[in-house]
Design a protein around this motif. Structure first.
Motif, PDB file in Angstrom:
ATOM      1  N   LYS A   8       0.835  -1.209   0.000  1.00 53.11           N
ATOM      2  CA  LYS A   8       0.000   0.000   0.000  1.00 53.11           C
ATOM      3  C   LYS A   8       0.864   1.251   0.000  1.00 53.11           C
ATOM      4  O   LYS A   8       0.613   2.194  -0.768  1.00 53.11           O
ATOM      5  CB  LYS A   8      -0.904  -0.002   1.235  1.00 53.11           C
ATOM      6  N   ASP A   9       1.891   1.268   0.854  1.00 53.63           N
ATOM      7  CA  ASP A   9       2.759   2.443   0.934  1.00 53.63           C
ATOM      8  C   ASP A   9       3.511   2.671  -0.368  1.00 53.63           C
ATOM      9  O   ASP A   9       3.622   3.817  -0.843  1.00 53.63           O
ATOM     10  CB  ASP A   9       3.745   2.289   2.096  1.00 53.63           C
TER      11      ASP A   9
ATOM     12  N   ALA B  21       0.927   3.880  -3.031  1.00 49.61           N
ATOM     13  CA  ALA B  21       0.542   5.271  -2.804  1.00 49.61           C
ATOM     14  C   ALA B  21       1.660   6.219  -3.220  1.00 49.61           C
ATOM     15  O   ALA B  21       1.404   7.306  -3.762  1.00 49.61           O
ATOM     16  CB  ALA B  21       0.183   5.476  -1.342  1.00 49.61           C
TER      17      ALA B  21
ATOM     18  N   LYS C 167      -4.917   7.038   1.250  1.00 48.71           N
ATOM     19  CA  LYS C 167      -4.624   5.628   1.490  1.00 48.71           C
ATOM     20  C   LYS C 167      -5.065   5.219   2.883  1.00 48.71           C
ATOM     21  O   LYS C 167      -5.309   6.050   3.761  1.00 48.71           O
ATOM     22  CB  LYS C 167      -3.133   5.352   1.318  1.00 48.71           C
ATOM     23  N   THR C 168      -5.158   3.914   3.079  1.00 49.76           N
ATOM     24  CA  THR C 168      -5.471   3.361   4.386  1.00 49.76           C
ATOM     25  C   THR C 168      -4.454   3.852   5.404  1.00 49.76           C
ATOM     26  O   THR C 168      -3.248   3.811   5.164  1.00 49.76           O
ATOM     27  CB  THR C 168      -5.441   1.824   4.345  1.00 49.76           C
TER      28      THR C 168
ATOM     29  N   VAL D  18      -5.964   4.133  -2.247  1.00 49.99           N
ATOM     30  CA  VAL D  18      -5.277   2.853  -2.100  1.00 49.99           C
ATOM     31  C   VAL D  18      -5.726   2.289  -0.753  1.00 49.99           C
ATOM     32  O   VAL D  18      -5.318   2.781   0.296  1.00 49.99           O
ATOM     33  CB  VAL D  18      -3.743   3.013  -2.135  1.00 49.99           C
ATOM     34  N   TRP D  19      -6.585   1.277  -0.805  1.00 49.68           N
ATOM     35  CA  TRP D  19      -7.207   0.756   0.406  1.00 49.68           C
ATOM     36  C   TRP D  19      -6.892  -0.721   0.605  1.00 49.68           C
ATOM     37  O   TRP D  19      -7.057  -1.536  -0.300  1.00 49.68           O
ATOM     38  CB  TRP D  19      -8.719   0.950   0.351  1.00 49.68           C
TER      39      TRP D  19
END
Length: 329
Positions: A122-123, A126, A137-138, A163-164
């Motif tokens: 995710k990171d 993103a 993002k989450t 971005v989840w």
């Protein structure tokens, strides 16, 4: 979330305004009275060992603009100067609110699941998308039945892509979360043995994780790891095109990994061309996560050179392979 009125929230969440002006505006949603910010809507949730209704007064004292409660007794005990919304079930109301808010958002959504590597991927994703687009993002790893609605409600109409993360530990948890986020692009990092005590087999885990691939917008894409033995069975379930990344084969292939004190360098091959990449962390699994992020970037229109540059300065959520020097070591 954009600033919206209590009347809008009440309509979306299926709540009744017990007291307060319907025109009052709130700017975000929180379930934690300890971290309430001025202007937040506090949503009281119940758990096995706690009742969020009990902390409504604390939330208001810390600056909450209004509270959404599912205890009539608590609701009627709140001072008349504070706005109160009343529902039958706090979690159900939070989910309805998130679903209604998601339907208003025009952004593209990248949904990420897998047995490990979700947060790092995710990171990275993103960071790649953020090189050209406004990204939400989450936060941390808020990826369950509570975290996903909160993540959706953290998005605003100005965001271009979300971005989840989507997590699970029991059968039947992915599909309703997938229906909430409505992904345009899906990343599945791997099928491992996390939560196998509840799922019993890796086949069951693959079946559950693959529900996210089934939910993707048919005009979008599902990104999978070539080396994972469950990839092909999941690929067959996707209504969208499938992109594969890996170390031996795929649409995006990494090779020549080299690690030094600054991180990992490697070469990727895409459409017959080779590119040098550097990421500020170590491990082949992190290279795999970076490949997944690059593939998502390409799918959403990020040029490969921009994606590579963004990865070189990506910052991962705390606790993910941070390098520290202690007494010279």
């Amino acid at each position: 979330m954009d600033r919206i009125s209590l009347s809008q929230i009440a309509e979306m969440a299926g709540a009744r305004i017990l007291q307060g002006s319907p025109e009052m505006l709130v700017s975000s949603v929180s379930k934690d009275s300890r971290t309430i910010q001025h202007g937040d809507l506090y949503v009281a949730l119940r758990g096995e060992n706690f009742d969020g209704n009990a902390y409504a007064s604390d939330a208001l004292a810390r600056g909450a603009a209004a509270v959404l409660l599912d205890s009539a007794e608590t609701a009627h005990s709140i001072s008349s100067q504070h706005p109160v919304l009343l529902v039958e079930n706090g979690l159900a109301a939070l989910t309805r609110l998130a679903a209604a808010w998601r339907s208003k958002l025009k952004l593209k959504v990248v949904g990420i699941t897998g047995s490990s590597g979700k947060t790092s991927t995710k990171d990275f994703t993103a960071a790649v998308l953020g090189s050209r687009l406004k990204v939400v993002k989450t936060s941390g790893n808020l990826n369950n039945h509570i975290g996903v609605p909160l993540s959706i409600l953290a998005a605003s109409s100005e965001d271009e892509v979300a971005v989840w993360e989507v997590g699970m530990n029991h059968p039947g948890e992915i599909a309703p979360l997938a229906a909430l986020i409505k992904p345009d692009c899906v990343i599945i990092t791997n099928i491992g043995v996390a939560h196998i005590e509840h799922m019993k087999t890796r086949d069951a885990i693959a079946l559950e994780k693959g529900m996210l691939a089934e939910s993707v917008n048919p005009s979008g894409a599902v990104i999978l790891v070539s080396e994972d033995d469950k990839t092909e069975s999941i690929a067959r379930r996707s209504p969208a095109k499938v992109i594969r990344v890996g170390f031996n084969k795929g649409d995006l292939v990494a090779e020549s990994l080299e690690s030094d004190e600054k991180g990992t360098k490697f070469t990727i091959t895409h459409q017959g061309k080779k590119y040098e990449v550097s990421i500020p962390v170590h491990g082949s699994h992190m290279v795999q996560n970076a490949l997944l992020a690059i593939a998502a970037g390409l799918e959403l229109g990020i040029p490969l050179p921009s994606a590579i540059k963004a990865l070189s300065r990506a910052k991962l959520t705390d606790g993910r392979l941070e390098q520290k020097t202690l007494r010279g070591v």
